[in-house]
Design a protein around this motif. Structure first.
Motif, short mmCIF file in Angstrom:
data_model
loop_
_atom_site.label_atom_id
_atom_site.label_comp_id
_atom_site.label_asym_id
_atom_site.label_seq_id
_atom_site.Cartn_x
_atom_site.Cartn_y
_atom_site.Cartn_z
N ILE A 113 0.85 -1.19 0.00
CA ILE A 113 0.00 0.00 0.00
C ILE A 113 0.88 1.24 0.00
O ILE A 113 1.89 1.30 0.71
CB ILE A 113 -0.92 0.03 1.24
N GLU A 114 0.49 2.24 -0.80
CA GLU A 114 1.11 3.57 -0.78
C GLU A 114 0.01 4.60 -0.54
O GLU A 114 -1.18 4.31 -0.77
CB GLU A 114 1.81 3.87 -2.11
N ASP A 115 0.38 5.82 -0.12
CA ASP A 115 -0.61 6.88 -0.10
C ASP A 115 -0.72 7.48 -1.49
O ASP A 115 0.01 7.09 -2.41
CB ASP A 115 -0.31 7.92 0.98
N ARG A 155 -7.38 8.78 -0.16
CA ARG A 155 -7.20 7.82 -1.24
C ARG A 155 -5.84 7.14 -1.11
O ARG A 155 -4.83 7.81 -0.89
CB ARG A 155 -7.32 8.51 -2.60
N TYR A 156 -5.83 5.82 -1.30
CA TYR A 156 -4.61 5.04 -1.19
C TYR A 156 -4.43 4.19 -2.46
O TYR A 156 -5.39 3.92 -3.19
CB TYR A 156 -4.64 4.16 0.06
N VAL A 157 -3.19 3.81 -2.68
CA VAL A 157 -2.83 3.03 -3.87
C VAL A 157 -2.43 1.62 -3.42
O VAL A 157 -1.65 1.48 -2.48
CB VAL A 157 -1.66 3.69 -4.62
N TYR A 158 -2.99 0.62 -4.06
CA TYR A 158 -2.55 -0.76 -3.81
C TYR A 158 -1.82 -1.25 -5.06
O TYR A 158 -2.23 -0.98 -6.19
CB TYR A 158 -3.71 -1.68 -3.44
N ARG A 159 -0.72 -1.94 -4.84
CA ARG A 159 0.09 -2.45 -5.95
C ARG A 159 0.38 -3.93 -5.75
O ARG A 159 0.61 -4.38 -4.63
CB ARG A 159 1.41 -1.68 -6.06
#
Length: 231
Positions: free
Chosen positions: A81-83, A158-162
């Motif tokens: 997870i990233e912001d 909002r967060y980013v999943y990779r």
């Protein structure tokens, strides 16, 4: 690159999803241990209150379909997870070979995840939290309870999943999606990128990556797995 060796991963016992270890020598070669007669009686154990649970915004579930590839230099996977500004938050899953130092022998293994997380400097606690054996083929689900690498609740936003996977040597696939944590439910489908573009010829290991968020939903302790040996 720092001089690191591959970590030896030792399996541990799990009871109700919580890792535990024996604290006393109850058995010796299958026989009860008798304390020496002159030994002083042990002081009564102090009861300690459990640490309060961290209150978070809710629960994120990341789903994908995995097909293990019948070849070497493959099947390495990391989910993190990233912001929304690209700052690292937490790793949800990393195959134990790479997570425990396999990148020293195979530096092309999950390079984006390692760079983003600064994994070469990861603490022992973080490694044990994320390191897992390679998964079997089939539908997979991972859960994020809305905490960062230090166990602190993240703010709404909002967060980013990779999801990064090694398909064959330096050929990789990268899935990227966004999910919003707040007062409302949210869901999304991740977009896919092959690195390099010719890696598409090796596709099929990871597909259909998506995520959903349930506000106020706690993490079921039965969903927690423990770090163990794997590939």
């Amino acid at each position: 690159m720092p001089d690191k060796t591959i970590r030896l991963v030792v399996p541990i016992v799990v009871i109700s999803g919580v890792a535990v270890a024996a604290t006393g020598a109850e058995l010796l070669y299958g026989q009860p241990v008798t304390p020496p007669a002159a030994a002083a009686p042990a002081a009564p154990a102090r009861s300690t209150a459990p640490e309060p649970a961290v209150e978070t915004l809710g629960l994120v579930r990341v789903d994908y379909r995995l097909t293990r590839l019948p070849q070497h230099a493959s099947n390495q996977l990391a989910v993190w997870i990233e912001d929304e500004h690209g700052r690292y938050v937490r790793t949800l899953f990393a195959t134990s070979y790479t997570a425990n130092g396999g990148y020293v022998r195979r530096p092309m293994s999950l390079p984006l995840w390692r760079e983003t997380s600064g994994w070469e400097s990861a603490s022992e606690t973080e490694i044990r939290r994320a390191s897992r054996p390679a998964q079997d083929s089939g539908e997979q689900s991972l859960y994020w309870d809305g905490t960062d690498r230090e166990g602190r609740a993240v703010p709404a936003g909002r967060y980013v999943y990779r999801v990064e996977g090694n398909l064959l040597w330096e050929n990789r696939v990268l899935f990227t999606g966004t999910i919003t944590l707040g007062e409302a439910e949210d869901s999304s489908q991740a977009r896919v990128e092959y690195l390099p573009a010719s890696a598409r010829a090796e596709s099929g290991m990871i597909e259909n990556v998506r995520a959903s968020f349930q506000p106020g939903e706690p993490l079921d302790q039965a969903l927690i797995t423990t770090f163990t040996r794997g590939s």
